[in-house]
Write a protein that holds these residues in place. Structure first.
Motif, PDB file in Angstrom:
ATOM      1  N   ARG A 154      54.031  64.431  -6.494  1.00  0.00           N
ATOM      2  CA  ARG A 154      55.398  63.940  -6.614  1.00  0.00           C
ATOM      3  C   ARG A 154      55.834  63.214  -5.349  1.00  0.00           C
ATOM      4  N   ASP A 155      55.532  63.797  -4.194  1.00  0.00           N
ATOM      5  CA  ASP A 155      55.889  63.144  -2.934  1.00  0.00           C
ATOM      6  C   ASP A 155      55.167  61.812  -2.787  1.00  0.00           C
ATOM      7  N   SER A 156      53.906  61.770  -3.208  1.00  0.00           N
ATOM      8  CA  SER A 156      53.141  60.524  -3.111  1.00  0.00           C
ATOM      9  C   SER A 156      53.741  59.444  -4.014  1.00  0.00           C
ATOM     10  N   LYS A 157      54.141  59.818  -5.219  1.00  0.00           N
ATOM     11  CA  LYS A 157      54.742  58.845  -6.139  1.00  0.00           C
ATOM     12  C   LYS A 157      56.063  58.321  -5.589  1.00  0.00           C
ATOM     13  N   LEU A 158      56.871  59.202  -5.022  1.00  0.00           N
ATOM     14  CA  LEU A 158      58.139  58.765  -4.442  1.00  0.00           C
ATOM     15  C   LEU A 158      57.904  57.819  -3.270  1.00  0.00           C
ATOM     16  N   GLU A 159      56.928  58.142  -2.429  1.00  0.00           N
ATOM     17  CA  GLU A 159      56.633  57.287  -1.274  1.00  0.00           C
ATOM     18  C   GLU A 159      56.114  55.927  -1.725  1.00  0.00           C
ATOM     19  N   ASN A 160      55.270  55.904  -2.745  1.00  0.00           N
ATOM     20  CA  ASN A 160      54.764  54.621  -3.258  1.00  0.00           C
ATOM     21  C   ASN A 160      55.890  53.789  -3.851  1.00  0.00           C
ATOM     22  N   ALA A 161      56.825  54.461  -4.544  1.00  0.00           N
ATOM     23  CA  ALA A 161      57.946  53.726  -5.127  1.00  0.00           C
ATOM     24  C   ALA A 161      58.841  53.142  -4.033  1.00  0.00           C
ATOM     25  N   ARG A 162      59.059  53.892  -2.958  1.00  0.00           N
ATOM     26  CA  ARG A 162      59.860  53.367  -1.845  1.00  0.00           C
ATOM     27  C   ARG A 162      59.164  52.169  -1.200  1.00  0.00           C
ATOM     28  N   ALA A 163      57.842  52.284  -1.023  1.00  0.00           N
ATOM     29  CA  ALA A 163      57.098  51.179  -0.416  1.00  0.00           C
ATOM     30  C   ALA A 163      57.140  49.940  -1.305  1.00  0.00           C
ATOM     31  N   ALA A 164      57.055  50.123  -2.618  1.00  0.00           N
ATOM     32  CA  ALA A 164      57.102  48.985  -3.537  1.00  0.00           C
ATOM     33  C   ALA A 164      58.465  48.310  -3.495  1.00  0.00           C
ATOM     34  N   ARG A 165      59.540  49.114  -3.468  1.00  0.00           N
ATOM     35  CA  ARG A 165      60.873  48.518  -3.390  1.00  0.00           C
ATOM     36  C   ARG A 165      61.080  47.779  -2.068  1.00  0.00           C
ATOM     37  N   LYS A 166      60.557  48.338  -0.982  1.00  0.00           N
ATOM     38  CA  LYS A 166      60.678  47.700   0.320  1.00  0.00           C
ATOM     39  C   LYS A 166      59.939  46.362   0.351  1.00  0.00           C
ATOM     40  N   ALA A 167      58.725  46.343  -0.211  1.00  0.00           N
ATOM     41  CA  ALA A 167      57.951  45.092  -0.246  1.00  0.00           C
ATOM     42  C   ALA A 167      58.644  44.050  -1.112  1.00  0.00           C
ATOM     43  N   LYS A 168      59.244  44.474  -2.201  1.00  0.00           N
ATOM     44  CA  LYS A 168      59.938  43.536  -3.088  1.00  0.00           C
ATOM     45  C   LYS A 168      61.145  42.921  -2.394  1.00  0.00           C
ATOM     46  N   ARG A 169      61.896  43.746  -1.638  1.00  0.00           N
ATOM     47  CA  ARG A 169      63.042  43.214  -0.901  1.00  0.00           C
ATOM     48  C   ARG A 169      62.598  42.217   0.161  1.00  0.00           C
ATOM     49  N   ARG A 170      61.483  42.533   0.827  1.00  0.00           N
ATOM     50  CA  ARG A 170      60.990  41.609   1.852  1.00  0.00           C
ATOM     51  C   ARG A 170      60.581  40.269   1.244  1.00  0.00           C
ATOM     52  N   ARG A 171      59.933  40.308   0.086  1.00  0.00           N
ATOM     53  CA  ARG A 171      59.555  39.057  -0.583  1.00  0.00           C
ATOM     54  C   ARG A 171      60.783  38.253  -0.973  1.00  0.00           C
ATOM     55  N   ARG A 172      61.820  38.962  -1.439  1.00  0.00           N
ATOM     56  CA  ARG A 172      63.043  38.281  -1.840  1.00  0.00           C
ATOM     57  C   ARG A 172      63.722  37.623  -0.639  1.00  0.00           C
ATOM     58  N   LEU A 173      63.744  38.321   0.503  1.00  0.00           N
ATOM     59  CA  LEU A 173      64.362  37.767   1.697  1.00  0.00           C
ATOM     60  C   LEU A 173      63.548  36.616   2.267  1.00  0.00           C
ATOM     61  N   SER A 174      62.226  36.719   2.162  1.00  0.00           N
ATOM     62  CA  SER A 174      61.385  35.641   2.687  1.00  0.00           C
ATOM     63  C   SER A 174      61.519  34.368   1.866  1.00  0.00           C
ATOM     64  N   CYS A 175      61.874  34.482   0.594  1.00  0.00           N
ATOM     65  CA  CYS A 175      62.035  33.304  -0.261  1.00  0.00           C
ATOM     66  C   CYS A 175      63.400  32.654  -0.085  1.00  0.00           C
ATOM     67  N   THR A 176      64.383  33.342   0.374  1.00  0.00           N
ATOM     68  CA  THR A 176      65.737  32.804   0.464  1.00  0.00           C
ATOM     69  C   THR A 176      65.863  31.643   1.450  1.00  0.00           C
ATOM     70  N   PRO A 177      65.353  31.675   2.679  1.00  0.00           N
ATOM     71  CA  PRO A 177      65.475  30.524   3.605  1.00  0.00           C
ATOM     72  C   PRO A 177      64.814  29.261   3.078  1.00  0.00           C
ATOM     73  N   VAL A 178      63.681  29.389   2.415  1.00  0.00           N
ATOM     74  CA  VAL A 178      62.990  28.224   1.866  1.00  0.00           C
ATOM     75  C   VAL A 178      63.855  27.526   0.845  1.00  0.00           C
ATOM     76  N   ALA A 179      64.511  28.291  -0.007  1.00  0.00           N
ATOM     77  CA  ALA A 179      65.392  27.706  -1.022  1.00  0.00           C
ATOM     78  C   ALA A 179      66.557  26.985  -0.365  1.00  0.00           C
ATOM     79  N   ASN A 180      67.072  27.547   0.712  1.00  0.00           N
ATOM     80  CA  ASN A 180      68.178  26.885   1.408  1.00  0.00           C
ATOM     81  C   ASN A 180      67.750  25.557   2.008  1.00  0.00           C
ATOM     82  N   GLU A 181      66.517  25.542   2.592  1.00  0.00           N
ATOM     83  CA  GLU A 181      66.027  24.292   3.161  1.00  0.00           C
ATOM     84  C   GLU A 181      65.859  23.222   2.089  1.00  0.00           C
ATOM     85  N   ILE A 182      65.379  23.589   0.929  1.00  0.00           N
ATOM     86  CA  ILE A 182      65.208  22.637  -0.170  1.00  0.00           C
ATOM     87  C   ILE A 182      66.560  22.075  -0.592  1.00  0.00           C
ATOM     88  N   ASN A 183      67.578  22.927  -0.673  1.00  0.00           N
ATOM     89  CA  ASN A 183      68.905  22.481  -1.092  1.00  0.00           C
ATOM     90  C   ASN A 183      69.518  21.542  -0.059  1.00  0.00           C
TER      91      ASN A 183
END
Length: 324
Positions: A278-307
């Motif tokens: 259970r602890d391992s599943k919770l930790e993996n889920a936290r890591a997945a959410r963290k990686a997803k947020r980082r990908r979302r933030l990394s894509c935001t400046p590029v979109a601004n430059e294009i605009n």
């Protein structure tokens, strides 16, 4: 009075009672110590208290009575045992001989392994207007229902049979049997059965069912979740319904008292692995959410430059209208 005023009129002007005025008049000229602590001749002096504490520090293993007479013999201080007791007690230097913290109200020392404690109790269930006896055995560590039976009577011999059938399911164990003070459990033959079986028997406090709370809680869960919501048509139907609930309770239902694990998993020793997973599943889920947020933030400046590189038509017209 020199003012030639009557006391009655003077007291009325002061706005006090006559008793208070005459009390003041009686105390006039005296030191105001009527509410103060009046020292007594037999009170110990500070140097005597210090001598008692110092002598105790030099002889810490002696009791206060022995210290009293030792100080008398050595001309250190002449006091009574009660005075020595009060001085040492106020200094926090007294210890009760063999004092141990009371375990009253704390219950049994909880078992660390399955089959150390077996709780047994007898309850009643109503089947078509007839009350039958329900006897259950519960493992104190895992909350696993070791054995149960419904009978029309519940004598001491029948309780022995129920315990023996539980032992047949787990032949290599010798648990401590915990019960209340019912007539079946205080019988002489039951004590002999426990002795021959190589087990121990502990009876709870009289008129205190909380002492055997684990089995009491099982019977409450059985009645509220299984028996009362439905209708038991016969004794055989009751046995069938209760057997299904016991299987669900042991193998499916997560028990809150053991970390929301099934009693069967706890009995088989799989609890630590389940908690680790259970602890391992919770930790993996936290890591997945963290990686997803980082990908979302990394894509935001590029979109601004294009605009910024591609202004909107309205913005292009405004730029063209500006003078060179």
């Amino acid at each position: 009075m020199k003012t030639e005023l009557s006391f009655k009129l003077f007291i009325a002007w002061l706005g006090i009672s006559a008793s208070k005025f005459y009390s003041w008049k009686e105390r006039y000229g005296k030191s105001n110590e009527h509410n103060g602590q009046v020292p007594r001749d037999f009170w110990l002096e500070e140097w005597e208290k210090a001598a008692i504490v110092d002598f105790h520090d030099k002889n810490p293993l002696e009791g206060y009575r022995r210290l009293t007479f030792m100080m008398l013999d050595n001309d250190i201080v002449a006091v009574s045992p009660s005075s020595v007791y009060r001085v040492l007690s106020s200094a926090g230097l007294l210890q009760r001989w063999g004092a141990k913290p009371s375990k009253k109200g704390t219950g049994f020392v909880q078992p660390l392994k399955p089959h150390e404690h077996w709780h047994i109790d007898i309850s009643h269930i109503n089947i078509c207007g007839t009350f039958y006896y329900l006897c259950s055995i519960l493992d104190g560590c895992s909350r696993y229902i070791v054995h149960w039976e419904i009978r029309e009577t519940m004598t001491e011999a029948e309780v022995e049979i129920i315990i023996q059938r539980g032992r047949e399911r787990f032949p290599d164990v010798a648990p401590r049997i915990i019960s209340d003070n019912g007539p079946q459990f205080i019988a002489k033959d039951f004590k002999e059965f426990i002795r021959i079986a190589g087990m121990k028997h502990v009876r709870t406090s009289p008129y205190y069912p909380q002492s055997n709370g684990k089995i009491e809680r099982w019977h409450k869960s059985l009645k509220t979740e299984c028996i009362r919501p439905g209708v038991l048509l016969s004794l055989e139907d009751a046995r069938k319904v209760i057997a299904g609930f016991v299987r669900h309770y042991n193998t499916v239902r997560l028990h809150s008292a053991i970390g929301y694990i099934t009693p069967e998993a706890m009995l088989e020793g799989r609890d630590k692995q389940i908690l680790k997973d259970r602890d391992s599943k919770l930790e993996n889920a936290r890591a997945a959410r963290k990686a997803k947020r980082r990908r979302r933030l990394s894509c935001t400046p590029v979109a601004n430059e294009i605009n910024l590189a591609r202004p909107s038509p309205t913005g292009a017209r405004k730029l063209a209208a500006l003078p060179n």
